[in-house]
Write a protein that holds these residues in place. Structure first.
Motif, PDB file in Angstrom:
ATOM      1  N   VAL A 170     -27.543  12.018 -36.233  1.00 21.74           N
ATOM      2  CA  VAL A 170     -26.121  11.875 -36.640  1.00 21.74           C
ATOM      3  C   VAL A 170     -25.258  12.206 -38.260  1.00 21.74           C
ATOM      4  O   VAL A 170     -26.567  10.930 -38.975  1.00 21.74           O
ATOM      5  N   ILE A 202     -24.934  15.349 -33.290  1.00 23.86           N
ATOM      6  CA  ILE A 202     -24.105  14.440 -33.722  1.00 23.86           C
ATOM      7  C   ILE A 202     -23.292  14.874 -34.845  1.00 23.86           C
ATOM      8  O   ILE A 202     -23.530  13.672 -35.816  1.00 23.86           O
ATOM      9  N   VAL A 226     -15.887  17.895 -29.669  1.00 29.99           N
ATOM     10  CA  VAL A 226     -15.942  17.013 -28.193  1.00 29.99           C
ATOM     11  C   VAL A 226     -14.543  17.064 -27.169  1.00 29.99           C
ATOM     12  O   VAL A 226     -14.858  16.919 -26.416  1.00 29.99           O
ATOM     13  N   VAL A 251     -15.900  15.135 -33.964  1.00 26.12           N
ATOM     14  CA  VAL A 251     -16.739  14.740 -33.477  1.00 26.12           C
ATOM     15  C   VAL A 251     -17.549  15.689 -33.054  1.00 26.12           C
ATOM     16  O   VAL A 251     -17.184  16.438 -32.292  1.00 26.12           O
ATOM     17  N   LEU A 253     -20.981  18.545 -31.645  1.00 24.98           N
ATOM     18  CA  LEU A 253     -21.692  18.090 -30.446  1.00 24.98           C
ATOM     19  C   LEU A 253     -22.516  19.464 -30.360  1.00 24.98           C
ATOM     20  O   LEU A 253     -22.217  20.094 -30.132  1.00 24.98           O
ATOM     21  N   VAL A 256     -25.629  17.753 -26.917  1.00 29.38           N
ATOM     22  CA  VAL A 256     -24.830  16.650 -26.022  1.00 29.38           C
ATOM     23  C   VAL A 256     -23.171  16.955 -25.747  1.00 29.38           C
ATOM     24  O   VAL A 256     -23.012  18.388 -26.583  1.00 29.38           O
ATOM     25  N   VAL A 278     -20.211  10.158 -24.865  1.00 34.59           N
ATOM     26  CA  VAL A 278     -21.162  11.661 -25.242  1.00 34.59           C
ATOM     27  C   VAL A 278     -22.035  11.266 -24.039  1.00 34.59           C
ATOM     28  O   VAL A 278     -22.525  10.166 -23.321  1.00 34.59           O
TER      29      VAL A 278
END
Length: 281
Positions: A170, A202, A226, A251, A253, A256, A278
């Motif tokens: 992250v 992320i 996202v 956000v 990804l 993911v 997610v």
């Protein structure tokens, strides 16, 4: 039985104290009547696959109690904060636990020590930058200051933690302020090199740039928003995340899958909360 004046006075004082507790509640910081007592709220579970990004605004007049309540309403597993003073984050974290039953670990990516931003003594100012709260423990923390922060020092931080039951890297960042496109372009090059090392990541943050800004091209090459409808195109609408109706908060990804997301307007910052559920499989 006859009571002397001292005994009667003690009984009266005790009765008054009991009435006050009933009427106004406990005053201890952790919501307990006495030190060592249990919190007023039972422990809650976070949503294990939910992540959130929020520029909590500094300086702003909103209380940390209110900011904690906004976060608790959605109970994410991971929260990336920007414009975060260490003292404020510590208070928010305490309120999340003591008032809402949500327990988080914390890591910081502070890049600046500034009395005007975070208070403290002039010779010992508070630390300012990014922070990540995670319900699961975090490992392998890094904090990187960009070579050029623009008008103010900026950077990114990264941790490995658990989202949706699986380990994931992250990142949390705050790019240079508006009208500093060339500075942000170099910052995203630094950030993209770090993100590219991971197959599953992320990326949370305030990028201070709209989706079709050229300086974000390196991030779009690695990850998706996202919101499946949000793309780096001026003809595609992405929901605004700021009071001035621009999408600056993301956000992203990588490896993911997005499930659902929401932008939540708030009175406690000039940036809205953006949270996403997610699938890390």
């Amino acid at each position: 039985m006859v009571l002397d004046m001292r005994t009667g006075g003690r009984l009266l004082a005790g009765a008054v104290l009991a009435v006050c507790v009933v009427l106004i509640g406990p005053s201890a910081p952790n919501g307990a009547l006495f030190a060592g007592a249990e919190p007023a709220v039972a422990a809650r579970d976070v949503v294990p696959n939910r992540v959130m990004t929020w520029n909590i605004c500094n300086p702003c007049e909103a209380s940390d109690v209110d900011k904690a309540a906004e976060i608790a309403a959605y109970a994410p597993a991971v929260i990336g904060m920007q414009e975060a003073c260490v003292r404020d984050v510590e208070r928010i974290r305490e309120y999340l636990e003591n008032l809402h039953g949500l327990v988080y670990h914390v890591e910081y990516g502070s890049v600046l020590r500034k009395w005007g931003r975070c208070g403290g003594a002039p010779w010992s100012p508070g630390a300012f930058g990014q922070a990540i709260l995670s319900a699961a423990p975090m490992t392998d923390r890094v904090a990187v200051e960009y070579p050029d922060g623009g008008s103010e020092d900026r950077g990114y931080m990264a941790v490995t933690t658990t989202v949706d039951g699986r380990p994931v890297r992250v990142f949390n960042t705050h790019l240079a302020q508006r009208r500093q496109e060339t500075v942000r372009a170099e910052q995203t090059r630094v950030l993209a090199r770090a993100v590219a090392r991971y197959d599953r990541a992320i990326l949370l943050g305030d990028f201070n740039a709209v989706p079709d800004a050229p300086e974000l091209s390196g991030i779009w090459a690695l990850a998706t928003d996202v919101d499946p409808q949000c793309r780096p195109s001026p003809t595609v609408g992405c929901r605004p995340t700021t009071d001035w109706q621009s999408k600056f908060d993301y956000v992203f990804l990588r490896g993911v899958a997005p499930l659902r997301h929401r932008v939540h307007p708030t009175a406690y910052s000039d940036h809205d909360l953006l949270h996403a559920d997610v699938d890390v499989t």
